[in-house]
Design a protein around this motif. Structure first.
Motif, PDB file in Angstrom:
ATOM      1  N   LEU A 150      -2.728  -6.935  -2.893  1.00 41.58           N
ATOM      2  CA  LEU A 150      -4.289  -7.587  -2.998  1.00 41.58           C
ATOM      3  C   LEU A 150      -5.218  -6.586  -3.375  1.00 41.58           C
ATOM      4  O   LEU A 150      -5.933  -6.671  -4.034  1.00 41.58           O
ATOM      5  N   THR A 151      -5.047  -5.291  -2.691  1.00 41.67           N
ATOM      6  CA  THR A 151      -5.965  -4.271  -3.310  1.00 41.67           C
ATOM      7  C   THR A 151      -5.536  -3.114  -4.220  1.00 41.67           C
ATOM      8  O   THR A 151      -6.215  -2.382  -4.812  1.00 41.67           O
TER       9      THR A 151
ATOM     10  N   GLN B 251     -10.623 -23.399   2.779  1.00 39.36           N
ATOM     11  CA  GLN B 251     -11.303 -24.279   4.195  1.00 39.36           C
ATOM     12  C   GLN B 251     -12.643 -24.027   4.123  1.00 39.36           C
ATOM     13  O   GLN B 251     -13.546 -25.134   4.428  1.00 39.36           O
TER      14      GLN B 251
ATOM     15  N   GLY C  65      -8.331 -19.421   3.398  1.00 41.11           N
ATOM     16  CA  GLY C  65      -9.542 -19.392   4.157  1.00 41.11           C
ATOM     17  C   GLY C  65     -10.816 -19.881   3.352  1.00 41.11           C
ATOM     18  O   GLY C  65     -11.743 -20.539   3.706  1.00 41.11           O
ATOM     19  N   ALA C  66     -10.511 -19.349   2.068  1.00 36.45           N
ATOM     20  CA  ALA C  66     -11.505 -19.936   1.128  1.00 36.45           C
ATOM     21  C   ALA C  66     -11.660 -21.377   0.781  1.00 36.45           C
ATOM     22  O   ALA C  66     -12.657 -21.923   0.616  1.00 36.45           O
TER      23      ALA C  66
ATOM     24  N   SER D 176      -6.757  -2.759  -8.120  1.00 35.47           N
ATOM     25  CA  SER D 176      -7.928  -2.231  -8.251  1.00 35.47           C
ATOM     26  C   SER D 176      -8.040  -0.901  -8.178  1.00 35.47           C
ATOM     27  O   SER D 176      -8.884  -0.230  -8.732  1.00 35.47           O
ATOM     28  N   ARG D 177      -7.559  -0.444  -7.000  1.00 32.91           N
ATOM     29  CA  ARG D 177      -7.666   1.146  -6.569  1.00 32.91           C
ATOM     30  C   ARG D 177      -6.715   2.063  -7.599  1.00 32.91           C
ATOM     31  O   ARG D 177      -7.404   2.980  -8.027  1.00 32.91           O
TER      32      ARG D 177
ATOM     33  N   MET E 240     -13.514 -18.478  -6.937  1.00 32.13           N
ATOM     34  CA  MET E 240     -12.592 -17.992  -5.957  1.00 32.13           C
ATOM     35  C   MET E 240     -11.492 -17.114  -6.300  1.00 32.13           C
ATOM     36  O   MET E 240     -11.259 -15.908  -5.878  1.00 32.13           O
TER      37      MET E 240
ATOM     38  N   LEU F 144      -5.030 -15.654   2.258  1.00 32.75           N
ATOM     39  CA  LEU F 144      -6.597 -15.275   1.774  1.00 32.75           C
ATOM     40  C   LEU F 144      -7.020 -16.772   1.100  1.00 32.75           C
ATOM     41  O   LEU F 144      -8.228 -17.044   1.639  1.00 32.75           O
TER      42      LEU F 144
ATOM     43  N   GLY G 106     -12.851 -13.650  -7.584  1.00 38.69           N
ATOM     44  CA  GLY G 106     -13.213 -12.981  -6.475  1.00 38.69           C
ATOM     45  C   GLY G 106     -12.172 -12.455  -5.448  1.00 38.69           C
ATOM     46  O   GLY G 106     -12.599 -11.423  -4.951  1.00 38.69           O
ATOM     47  N   LEU G 107     -11.480 -13.139  -5.150  1.00 42.14           N
ATOM     48  CA  LEU G 107     -10.617 -12.855  -4.175  1.00 42.14           C
ATOM     49  C   LEU G 107      -9.201 -11.962  -4.594  1.00 42.14           C
ATOM     50  O   LEU G 107      -8.897 -11.264  -4.198  1.00 42.14           O
TER      51      LEU G 107
ATOM     52  N   TYR H 143       0.610 -23.612   4.530  1.00 39.50           N
ATOM     53  CA  TYR H 143       1.103 -22.350   3.467  1.00 39.50           C
ATOM     54  C   TYR H 143       1.964 -21.348   4.020  1.00 39.50           C
ATOM     55  O   TYR H 143       2.246 -21.341   5.385  1.00 39.50           O
TER      56      TYR H 143
ATOM     57  N   ASP I 134       0.747  -1.160  -0.146  1.00 39.13           N
ATOM     58  CA  ASP I 134      -0.028  -0.118   0.201  1.00 39.13           C
ATOM     59  C   ASP I 134       0.939   1.233   0.087  1.00 39.13           C
ATOM     60  O   ASP I 134       0.470   2.280  -0.549  1.00 39.13           O
TER      61      ASP I 134
ATOM     62  N   PRO J  55      -0.202 -21.949   8.893  1.00 34.94           N
ATOM     63  CA  PRO J  55       0.494 -20.908   8.238  1.00 34.94           C
ATOM     64  C   PRO J  55       2.196 -20.972   8.583  1.00 34.94           C
ATOM     65  O   PRO J  55       2.390 -20.902   9.941  1.00 34.94           O
TER      66      PRO J  55
ATOM     67  N   MET K  57       0.854   4.247  -2.896  1.00 34.85           N
ATOM     68  CA  MET K  57       0.616   5.519  -2.339  1.00 34.85           C
ATOM     69  C   MET K  57       1.747   6.524  -2.965  1.00 34.85           C
ATOM     70  O   MET K  57       1.534   7.459  -3.537  1.00 34.85           O
TER      71      MET K  57
END
Lengths: 291, 516
Positions: B241-242, B377, B374-375, B245-246, B293, B371, B296-297, B362, B221, B391, B225
């Motif tokens: 991860l984000t 699982q 979790g999906a 898209s931003r 999955m 991430l 989406g993730l 992992y 991040d 982990p 920035m």
């Protein structure tokens, strides 16, 4: 805290009754603590959704009527996770606190009362434990034991008890010089009875204040270990690990870190205020009793 | 009064024109630099060991290289030939190449490099080499111990970069970064930044940009920035991860994306009590809704897993899907038939009193895998399989893979730039000689050995497909996603395209320039 004054005001401060604000703070923080305890106890009944049920199509949603606080990175209900998280965080911190209190008080009482060689050995052992910075030692132990909430509790308990032992030992040392202890000894009471009936009750208020203040610190440590991946394991909800998971989404879904963060801040603040108020009130009573 | 005004105007006009002239001069200047926000530090000077693999191709060259499209292309060797039995390889060096320190490239230097690498950093890739001979100034001959038909590809891995003799100390350690590449290392402040300046004598044509300034910004991040704030020109979007898209919504920034060579895969432990049954492995495969999955993730970072290797490997990849389709009913049916009884909605299946529990191991630092875990699982829970997440730190993860201490384990596939994926089977996971024992059968071993003994290209492709098909049928591995290589840059950065090779992300920077 306006009733805390400095300089020459202190003398006057001690002489007057505890000001009203202290009581207000005491009750406010007590209400908050009861609220937290209630949430922790009844979380499974309060949670509207299964906190572990993921739904990728629904991920990172803002708060809505169905999901009061929005959803997290796997589409799980953040509100339900926060409620269940209270249980994990507060209970594990509580476990650390009880373990350290019991061990620390026992060791401290005996060291202080027996004195001599026994005290010397215990003192050096305490020096050894306390020489390391607590959280770093806990990190090392938790790392060694492997990640998991139980191991985090064990690690924190192992490093935390020494502080209590030292405080209790010092207090015991000062109380055993009192006349009523000598009187009991002269009357032929056995040492364990003296510790239990005369010394322990005298130091309980101070220990209670310290423990209240310390509980907040332990909560922060538990959350910290979980944040680093050494505490609660996914998918179990825990405030620290929720913060850690949510930080990657800080920019696009800030609710993921705001709520667990606020929850931690709220309880630590409430404990701090409660402990402070308690200390002031008990100090005041001591002054009144002329101790 | 009017005259005074006129004079004033004249002075103002003169002043403005002077300033404008200054500006004009600035615009035509050539001093250009590009600042890059990068995840990892330079690490060291040795391209064989400690230097960040992402930077190696900018400073060094190999005899043979992989271009932006992952095709084999001449590097320091202009051309090469192999004897039909695959036991002798001759490389003809490019003429007129010199290192950053001015030393001209000779066959002798190449031999010295190979001799040094054979027992060190390049050991894994040069095991078949019996002897390196210099024929003349510009010809090097490799005598092989056994037939080796893909040796040219082996030489393209960045571990086998050619280093100037001036950079190697008496003990054979590389202590400076002196290569033949488009850029040379100018300064390096550990964990902060390193600066590469262009090699004007580069044999492939001098880079357009004078300097590349790499700023080490670990947090994705913070990197995004920095780009938004304009303090860097290009950022790598690895392990974000984000950010992608931003940044996509920012009209001052463009994103270059390309399907890369690497995939993320999950091995299933075929020796574990529950997973030794093929039906259970298949059930795991059918329970995972990878097609939903992954987008989406992970969004633009990845494409859902389909084929055995990333489609970037072209003809080497079996065209059929090797990932089982999502079919929960089928998964449940398979488990029922295998004797794992359903114990009610949302409950764990059991067989002879044992619950169907799997440990998914992992990398704790891998944001994508954490991430996905979790999906996964969650998906397996729907089929009645309980998954506990484990982990681990990188070293422990590799130990776990090596000792087969997992039921499911997520790892990256094919990080090393190598256009010919044979080594994945033999050195990697599916052969008795493999570093990691994932899955082996006598038949598979025979087919893999046959591949290594076959010279004909088309026959080799067919063998690759057969091996992949044999492995896929037994489901010891599930391909989760194929990774996209992505960078985000300011719109005025021109000429730079992302490469297919993951470690070669920055390869095209010698063609980059800043549009004024």
């Amino acid at each position: 805290m306006s009733c805390q004054s400095d300089g020459f005001m202190q003398a006057w401060d001690k002489a007057r009754p505890v000001c009203r604000q202290t009581h207000v703070l005491l009750y406010c923080s007590l209400c908050l603590l009861i609220l937290y305890a209630g949430v922790a106890l009844f979380a499974p009944f309060l949670a509207p959704h299964d906190p572990l049920q993921a739904n990728i199509a629904n991920r990172l949603k803002p708060p809505s009527a169905e999901y009061h606080l929005g959803t997290d990175q796997l589409g799980r209900c953040l509100y339900s996770r926060l409620l269940l998280g209270a249980r994990n965080t507060l209970l594990s911190a509580g476990a650390v606190l009880s373990a350290t209190l019991v061990i620390g008080t026992l060791v401290g009482l005996f060291a202080g009362f027996l004195g001599g060689r026994c005290d010397f050995i215990i003192q050096r052992a305490l020096d050894g434990v306390m020489a390391f910075p607590g959280l770093i030692l806990a990190l090392a132990i938790a790392g060694l034991l492997g990640p998991g909430l139980e191991n985090a509790v064990l690690a924190l308990s192992l490093v935390h008890w020494a502080g209590y032992a030292r405080i209790v030992r010092n207090m015991t040392l000062s109380w055993r010089e009192r006349t009523f202890v000598y009187a009991a000894q002269t009357a032929g009471a056995d040492p364990v009875a003296i510790l239990r009936r005369h010394i322990l009750p005298a130091i309980v208020p101070s220990i209670a204040v310290i423990a209240t203040l310390d509980y907040g610190r332990i909560i922060l440590s538990i959350a910290g270990l979980s944040f680093l991946g050494l505490g609660a394991q996914p998918p179990a909800p825990e405030w620290g690990s929720m913060l850690s998971d949510g930080k990657a989404y800080m920019q696009i879904a800030s609710h993921l870190i705001i709520w667990p963060g606020a929850a931690i801040m709220g309880i630590v603040l409430a404990l701090q205020l409660f402990g402070d108020a308690l200390k002031r009130i008990w100090n005041e009573q001591d002054v009144e009793r002329g101790k | 009064m009017a005259r005074t005004k006129g004079r004033l105007l004249l002075i103002v006009v003169l002043l403005i024109s002077t300033i404008m002239a200054g500006c004009g001069g600035g615009k035509t200047e050539t001093a250009q630099q590009i600042i890059i926000g990068e995840n990892v530090d330079l690490g060291g000077y040795d391209p064989g060991t400690d230097m960040s693999p992402f930077i190696r191709t900018l400073i060094f060259n190999c005899l043979v290289e992989l271009d932006a499209d992952f095709k084999l292309t001449p590097g320091l060797a202009e051309r090469w030939e192999m004897t039909p039995d695959g036991k002798m390889w001759t490389f003809y060096l490019r003429k007129g190449v010199s290192f950053h320190d001015g030393t001209p490239l000779t066959a002798d230097i190449v031999k010295k490099n190979m001799d040094r690498l054979k027992n060190g950093a390049g050991k894994a890739w040069l095991t078949d080499v019996a002897e390196v001979q210099t024929i003349n100034e510009v010809t090097v001959k490799f005598i092989m111990k056994s037939p080796s038909f893909t040796f040219a590809s082996d030489l393209a891995v960045p571990f086998i970069s050619i280093v100037s003799p001036g950079a190697v100390d008496a003990s054979g350690k590389v202590v400076k970064a002196i290569g033949t590449g488009p850029f040379s290392l100018e300064t390096w402040v550990k964990d902060q930044e390193f600066v590469l300046s262009r090699n004007t004598n580069y044999w492939g044509g001098a880079p357009k940009v004078e300097k590349l300034v790499f700023k080490v910004i670990r947090d994705p991040d913070a990197r995004a920035m920095a780009l938004e704030a304009g303090s860097v020109d290009i950022i790598s979007l690895r392990q974000t991860l984000t950010a992608a898209s931003r940044l996509a919504t920012n009209n001052k920034i463009k994103i270059d994306k390309r399907l890369g060579q690497t995939s993320e895969i999950m091995f299933l432990n075929v020796d574990s009590p529950a997973l030794q049954d093929l039906a259970v492995r298949k059930a795991v495969g059918h329970s995972l809704n990878i097609r939903e999955m992954i987008p989406g993730l992970l969004g633009d970072n990845a494409e859902p897993g389909q084929t055995f290797f990333s489609p970037a490997y072209g003809k080497f990849v079996m065209p059929q899907n090797s990932v089982l389709p999502y079919d929960l009913a089928k998964a449940k049916g398979l488990l029922d038939d295998a004797g794992w009884r359903e114990m009610g909605a949302n409950a764990i299946r059991t067989k002879e009193g044992a619950a169907l529990r799997l440990r998914l191991v992992y990398g704790a630092k891998n944001a994508e895998d954490s991430l996905l875990a979790g999906a996964i699982q969650n998906d397996l829970k729907a089929a009645g399989i309980a998954v506990s997440l484990v982990p681990l730190e990188d070293a422990a993860l590799m130990d776990s893979l090596k000792n087969k201490n997992y039921d499911l384990i997520m790892v990256g596939q094919s990080f090393i730039p190598h256009d010919e994926p044979s080594s994945h089977y033999r050195r990697g996971y599916f052969h008795p000689q493999s570093t990691y024992n994932v899955f082996r059968t006598p038949e598979l071993t025979k087919t893999i050995d046959q591949l290594f003994a076959t010279a004909d290209t088309n026959e080799r492709f067919a063998l690759h497909h057969r091996i992949q098909s044999v492995i896929s049928e037994q489901v010891p591995v599930i391909v989760l996603f194929h990774r996209n290589n992505m960078v985000a840059m300011k719109k005025n950065i021109m000429g730079y395209k992302v490469s297919v090779g993951t470690w070669q992300l920055y390869r095209g920077l010698d063609k980059a320039y800043v549009q004024q």
